[in-house]
Design an enzyme around this catalytic site. Structure first.
Site, PDB file in Angstrom:
ATOM      1  N   GLU A  97     -12.128  -0.354   4.451  1.00 46.75           N
ATOM      2  CA  GLU A  97     -11.302   0.188   3.369  1.00 46.75           C
ATOM      3  C   GLU A  97      -9.958  -0.522   3.350  1.00 46.75           C
ATOM      4  OE1 GLU A  97      -9.452   4.411   1.753  1.00 46.75           O
ATOM      5  OE2 GLU A  97     -11.403   4.378   2.730  1.00 46.75           O
ATOM      6  N   THR A 132      -3.848  -0.430  -0.860  1.00 44.20           N
ATOM      7  CA  THR A 132      -2.737  -1.297  -1.284  1.00 44.20           C
ATOM      8  C   THR A 132      -1.413  -0.713  -0.802  1.00 44.20           C
ATOM      9  OG1 THR A 132      -2.300  -0.108  -3.356  1.00 44.20           O
ATOM     10  CG2 THR A 132      -3.926  -1.908  -3.449  1.00 44.20           C
ATOM     11  N   ASP A 185     -13.516   2.845   7.627  1.00 37.14           N
ATOM     12  CA  ASP A 185     -13.622   4.253   7.255  1.00 37.14           C
ATOM     13  C   ASP A 185     -14.926   4.830   7.801  1.00 37.14           C
ATOM     14  OD1 ASP A 185     -12.688   6.546   6.118  1.00 37.14           O
ATOM     15  OD2 ASP A 185     -13.372   6.098   4.105  1.00 37.14           O
ATOM     16  N   TYR A 244      -8.630  -0.691   7.258  1.00 37.20           N
ATOM     17  CA  TYR A 244      -9.267   0.057   8.348  1.00 37.20           C
ATOM     18  C   TYR A 244     -10.757   0.254   8.091  1.00 37.20           C
ATOM     19  CZ  TYR A 244      -8.368   4.071   5.208  1.00 37.20           C
ATOM     20  OH  TYR A 244      -8.300   4.920   4.137  1.00 37.20           O
ATOM     21  N   TRP A 302       2.483   5.303   6.908  1.00 34.40           N
ATOM     22  CA  TRP A 302       3.091   5.221   5.567  1.00 34.40           C
ATOM     23  C   TRP A 302       4.574   5.583   5.582  1.00 34.40           C
ATOM     24  CZ3 TRP A 302       0.580   2.386   2.339  1.00 34.40           C
ATOM     25  CH2 TRP A 302      -0.824   2.356   2.353  1.00 34.40           C
ATOM     26  N   ARG A 348      -2.717  -1.147   4.158  1.00 37.13           N
ATOM     27  CA  ARG A 348      -3.453  -0.620   5.310  1.00 37.13           C
ATOM     28  C   ARG A 348      -4.904  -1.096   5.213  1.00 37.13           C
ATOM     29  NH1 ARG A 348      -5.352   5.540   6.165  1.00 37.13           N
ATOM     30  NH2 ARG A 348      -6.139   5.387   8.298  1.00 37.13           N
ATOM     31  N   GLU A 352      -6.975   2.828  -3.076  1.00 37.68           N
ATOM     32  CA  GLU A 352      -7.725   2.692  -1.824  1.00 37.68           C
ATOM     33  C   GLU A 352      -9.163   2.354  -2.205  1.00 37.68           C
ATOM     34  OE1 GLU A 352      -7.281   6.463   0.404  1.00 37.68           O
ATOM     35  OE2 GLU A 352      -5.727   6.829  -1.084  1.00 37.68           O
TER      36      GLU A 352
END
Length: 452
Positions: A63, A66, A57, A55, A419, A53, A9
């Protein structure tokens, strides 16, 4: 070697420079950046067709997380794919700014600190068995992670009351605990918050938040690859000498401030030992372990590179690894620039150069320039990175998520994913729970897709 699930991340720094009157706050810049995402995803927190993902943060930091990867090589390609996706958003946002008459340029930095002293991270995720001793895992890993910056730091010019110093790591100054369940307030080396994103009875997610964000693919390969091998040694019961540090937080700063690796840190036993010696101990065990276990090509490449980096640090001749290791590449660039313009390390233009190394925009960022000129080594190819932007890893749960998202978008169906859940937002509210991150094929998901 057994498969493991990996994930990275990465939080990015964002800023905007202006040529006109109108100025934007970081929040507004981030909103421009994510406008395209919000227009199709109806949110600034979305999952993509490649299983990743994306987004916004806390603190307006974009952010990218993977998708689940089961090889370090795959992880490197997907980490770089995240850069390309964000670069695409940047180009789009700048065009929109200019269309609205706001003269300025947006900058995205893959680094870990901003000029105000704030820190944002690169978090590594390793799936581990629930049945191991998590406490022992952390105890053996911490001396490794504290000194790992010697082989994979991103490098930083740090301004101190005694003048400017070149450090190994950007993140080291911002770590305040060894093991903790917080990520922002106390910033530990290992985060223990128990969110496996998998079957909690079988798995645990080791969340390492001490590492730097790397520009060089080879450095990323070494960072994750070396940690993976050390983890496997602990899991296999390899006997390690007790290298517990008396004060890991003091040690991480002391190690960062000494690029020769020779500065001694104190162990809990009272003995003093250098970062170089600690890394050499882990490397010796790792080399023997990989030879005995018959590691794959990546593991062999990792121990070979690890050895070369430590040799370069020991001899003081860093040239042999200047194409592969971020802190060395950046140091060489800065030294050349200083000589050419006769500048001290504390000069603002040097600080600017330090930052420019991490600029994601390929036509502008320093690292991108080196890559285009063939002056740095690679661990992924451009076609692999291009494919990773659109296609999830084919051997993990990410494949199921990516396929589900792709079909739902093509069929214009309303859906929700995270997830572990895939859900069609229709009357039946059909949901599939995918608890096994190693499972790339699932009849329930196939049926859900077929029903669209």
């Amino acid at each position: 070697m057994e498969r493991r699930i990996f994930g990275l991340e990465t939080e990015y720094g964002v800023t905007c420079t202006y040529r006109g009157q109108r100025r934007l706050s970081p929040d507004e810049v981030a909103r421009y950046l994510f406008r395209r995402v919000v227009s199709w995803g109806r949110s600034s927190n979305v999952f993509l067709r490649n299983g990743a993902r994306l987004y916004l943060d806390v603190g307006s930091h974009p952010e990218y997380a993977t998708p689940e990867c089961d090889s370090v090589a795959d992880l490197v390609a997907h980490d770089r794919a995240g850069e390309r996706i964000l670069e695409g958003l940047l180009v789009d946002a700048e065009k929109r700014l200019h269309d609205e008459g706001i003269a300025g340029e947006i900058y995205l930095f893959k680094n870990n600190t901003d000029s105000a002293g704030n820190s944002y991270g690169c978090h590594e995720n390793y799936l581990v068995s629930r049945h191991g001793e998590f406490g022992r895992l952390a105890d053996v890993l911490i001396p490794f992670l504290v000194t790992r910056q010697l082989i994979c730091g991103a490098g930083k010019v740090l301004q101190t009351p005694r003048g400017a110093v070149y450090c190994l790591s950007q993140r080291a100054e911002h770590i305040w605990e060894g093991v903790s369940s917080a990520t922002t307030r106390s910033r530990p080396i290992i985060n223990t918050r128990d969110e496996p994103h998998a079957d909690a009875e079988r798995y645990r997610r080791l969340h390492v938040i001490v590492g730097d964000s790397n520009m060089n693919e080879v450095t990323t390969l070494l960072k994750v690859g070396a940690a993976d091998i050390v983890l496997r040694m602990i899991e296999s019961g390899v006997v390690m000498r007790d290298l517990t540090l008396e004060n890991p937080i003091r040690a991480i700063r002391e190690v960062s401030h000494d690029i020769t690796g020779r500065r001694k840190v104190r162990l809990a036993s009272g003995k003093e030992i250098s970062a170089l010696e600690i890394q050499q101990e882990y490397l010796a065990k790792a080399t023997e372990f990989v030879e005995r276990r018959g590691g794959d090509q990546t593991a062999k490449r990792v121990v070979e590179l690890w050895g070369r980096v430590l040799s370069a640090v020991e001899t003081g001749d860093l040239e042999p690894v200047a194409r592969e290791i971020d802190w060395v590449t950046k140091l060489r660039l800065i030294e050349r620039y200083q000589r050419k313009h006769d500048l001290p390390l504390s000069h603002p233009r040097v600080a600017q150069m330090d930052l420019a190394y991490h600029d994601l925009r390929r036509g502008r960022g320093l690292y991108g320039l080196l890559e285009r000129r063939g002056q740095v080594d690679r661990a992924a190819t451009d076609p692999e990175i291009f494919e990773a932007k659109e296609t999830p890893p084919q051997t993990t749960r990410a494949r199921l998520r990516g396929e589900f998202i792709r079909h739902a978008q093509e069929k214009r169906r309303d859906f929700t994913v995270d997830w572990v859940h895939l859900k069609l937002n229709d009357q039946a509210q059909r949901t599939v729970l995918c608890k096994d991150p190693f499972r790339a094929y699932d009849e329930r998901v196939e049926r859900l897709i077929a029903s669209m």
